[in-house]
Design an enzyme around this catalytic site. Structure first.
Site, PDB file in Angstrom:
ATOM      1  CB  CYS A  71      -1.199   0.161   1.179  1.00 41.01           C
ATOM      2  SG  CYS A  71      -2.047  -1.512   1.436  1.00 41.01           S
ATOM      3  CG  HIS A  79      12.300  -2.146   2.881  1.00 42.09           C
ATOM      4  ND1 HIS A  79      12.159  -2.933   3.215  1.00 42.09           N
ATOM      5  CD2 HIS A  79      11.981  -2.031   1.908  1.00 42.09           C
ATOM      6  CE1 HIS A  79      11.666  -4.043   2.722  1.00 42.09           C
ATOM      7  NE2 HIS A  79      11.446  -3.692   1.315  1.00 42.09           N
ATOM      8  CG  HIS A 127      -3.626  20.536   5.023  1.00 39.44           C
ATOM      9  ND1 HIS A 127      -4.982  20.560   6.050  1.00 39.44           N
ATOM     10  CD2 HIS A 127      -3.208  21.357   4.402  1.00 39.44           C
ATOM     11  CE1 HIS A 127      -5.097  21.543   5.249  1.00 39.44           C
ATOM     12  NE2 HIS A 127      -4.698  22.538   4.994  1.00 39.44           N
ATOM     13  CG  HIS A 168      -2.874   3.416   4.182  1.00 39.28           C
ATOM     14  ND1 HIS A 168      -2.982   3.673   2.740  1.00 39.28           N
ATOM     15  CD2 HIS A 168      -2.116   2.281   4.103  1.00 39.28           C
ATOM     16  CE1 HIS A 168      -3.609   1.871   2.706  1.00 39.28           C
ATOM     17  NE2 HIS A 168      -3.001   1.171   3.541  1.00 39.28           N
ATOM     18  CG  ASN A 186      -6.921   0.008   2.564  1.00 38.07           C
ATOM     19  OD1 ASN A 186      -6.425   0.174   1.585  1.00 38.07           O
ATOM     20  ND2 ASN A 186      -6.589  -1.000   3.176  1.00 38.07           N
ATOM     21  CG  HIS A 220     -18.267   6.185   6.221  1.00 41.89           C
ATOM     22  ND1 HIS A 220     -18.726   6.907   5.732  1.00 41.89           N
ATOM     23  CD2 HIS A 220     -18.656   5.280   7.306  1.00 41.89           C
ATOM     24  CE1 HIS A 220     -20.366   6.981   5.542  1.00 41.89           C
ATOM     25  NE2 HIS A 220     -20.072   5.931   6.827  1.00 41.89           N
TER      26      HIS A 220
END
Length: 496
Positions: free
Chosen positions: A224, A303, A387, A391, A424, A420
């Site tokens: 993702c 990572h 802001h 994710h 995802n 909502h």
């Protein structure tokens, strides 16, 4: 009886004390230079014009003394401008809006689960509990192939979903920016779990008839957070190729990856992942300065793949019946927190004001020298960003980051509402969140945005953008027909 000590926490406005400290430390250079400059100016006024003229006449310069500093200044300025990295502009972006026919209300999802898993009611009950607590709404969408009973995860249907999502986003991007396909120098497509031959990037090139010398990249298996990896790759390419444009396409294809087995760890993604995709135009052309929405400031990648637990916490594998699915381990959130800690350790010095860095340093020294049990100081990233786009991987991800970064409900509103409304959507979720902020009319010139994404491997990647111009409420986009309904109240549990 001795008089009680006053409660200073109530009598002293600690908020204003902190604000005063932040202003003092963040503007220490200005506050130091202003008195010095004022003293020099007063001294010059005290000397008078005659003494200043005499002082000037007493100085003797020859041609060499004049030319050497001049050449030195020119040389330093040339080196500075040649070594200065190119500014990378985000000209515009477009998000795919799924058709209404793909909508999956809770009742539909659970009915399909009961029919598909009719021999395993415990798995159905598990999915219901997950869905009740997921934070998803009634308007999320799954691709047409998943609406069949049983689902039809064929190659043809998978390509059909990819074409629907990617071409829709690309069409809207080309329409919004007015750019022609032949003007695109780099194409980067990231999709983690669907990697056909020819590649998805080749599919885009074929559809839009790109130039034969376009440089294309297809990233798969990177989870993702691959969207920000694509942004980082585009940045590196644009740094070494002047006067160029790059298009990044981020998506995840659901059709071939819908798990139809019984293992609970593999059923979880079925409840969370939904259709989505985004196309982003980046450029280093100076003429894009005025119309570009954002400037890319930083990209930080972390990572944790060297650690076995981190490597296996999100893992694609077969179950006992030979059915392929994505296993999400129970320690996923702990590993994500560790990756986030490493990421913000690198990000902090790049973005935090001096006041926050000083407090962090003093606390660190105190823990090392005086008392290791001192509570570590968590920098206030609200001082660095207006802001936050976290994710939308799930309710637990957003809750954990809100807690760890001490963010307000408004700071995570875009992430919660995106989860909502759209679920995802993997690597593209960050762009739905950014569009939410814009659609609310909150994005002003100079505002800074922090995008944070997590992905298999295990990775935590961040990107920092600075708003290039105040952005009016977009008339198109995924939120155009529902932004007035948001934010909505999301209960802890939705009883099904």
């Amino acid at each position: 009886m001795p008089q009680a000590m006053p409660d200073f926490s109530n009598t002293v406005k600690l908020k204003y004390v902190k604000l005063g400290y932040q202003y003092l430390v963040n503007h220490i250079i200005t506050l130091t230079l202003v008195p010095i400059m004022a003293a020099i100016f007063i001294e010059i006024l005290r000397l008078g014009p005659d003494e200043i003229l005499n002082l000037w006449n007493s100085l003797h310069f020859d041609l060499v003394q004049i030319l050497c500093p001049a050449f030195l200044i020119i040389f330093i300025a040339t080196v500075y401008f040649m070594s200065k990295p190119r500014t990378i502009y985000l000209v515009d972006y477009a998000c795919f809006k799924p058709p209404v026919t793909c909508r999956v209300p809770f009742a539909t999802f659970m009915e399909h689960s009961r029919l598909i898993l009719k021999n395993n009611p415990k798995s159905v009950e598990f999915q219901m509990r997950i869905l009740e607590r997921s934070g998803l709404g009634e308007e999320t969408c799954l691709p047409p192939a998943i609406h069949y009973i049983p689902p039809k995860p064929t190659m043809e249907n998978s390509r059909g979903e990819a074409e629907l999502v990617i071409f829709s986003a690309m069409d809207l991007l080309l329409q919004k920016t007015g750019i022609k396909p032949k003007d695109i120098d780099f194409l980067i497509v990231n999709c983690s779990l669907f990697s056909p031959t020819p590649s998805l990037s080749a599919m885009v090139i074929n559809k839009y008839k790109f130039r034969s010398n376009v440089k294309s990249f297809n990233l798969s298996g990177m989870g993702c957070s691959a969207g920000l990896i694509s942004i980082d790759l585009a940045r590196d390419l644009l740094q070494v190729h002047p006067n160029s444009n790059a298009v990044v396409v981020s998506t995840e294809i659901i059709t071939p990856n819908y798990y139809q087995g019984n293992e609970r760890a593999k059923l979880l993604p079925n409840c969370l992942f939904r259709m989505g995709g985004a196309a982003i135009l980046l450029s280093n052309r100076r003429k894009e300065h005025k119309r570009a929405k954002y400037k890319l400031v930083h990209v930080v990648r972390t990572h944790k793949g060297a650690d076995d637990k981190a490597y296996h916490c999100v893992f694609e594998e077969e179950d006992k019946e030979g059915k392929v699915g994505i296993t999400l381990q129970k320690d996923l959130m702990a590993i994500a927190g560790d990756a986030l800690k490493s990421n913000i350790t690198t990000m902090g010095p790049l973005v935090l004001p001096a006041s926050e860095q000083l407090l962090f340093l003093l606390t660190l020294i105190g823990r090392k020298i005086f008392n290791p049990k001192w509570k570590p100081y968590i920098p206030d990233f609200k001082q660095a960003f207006e802001h936050f786009c976290i994710h939308a991987g799930g309710r637990a991800v957003i809750d954990e980051l809100q807690k760890n970064l001490q963010l307000s409900a408004e700071h995570v509103e875009a992430s919660r509402m995106t989860l909502h409304r759209f679920g995802n959507t993997s690597s593209s979720s960050l762009w739905y969140e950014l569009n939410y902020i814009e659609s609310k009319g909150r994005m002003k010139k100079g505002d800074r945005v922090w995008q944070i994404a997590f992905g298999s491997g295990f990775k935590c990647n961040s990107a920092v953008w600075k708003c290039n111009r105040s952005i009016k409420n977009p008339l198109d986009g995924p939120w155009s027909d529902c932004i007035d309904r948001y934010p909505v109240y999301i209960p802890e549990i939705v009883k099904l």
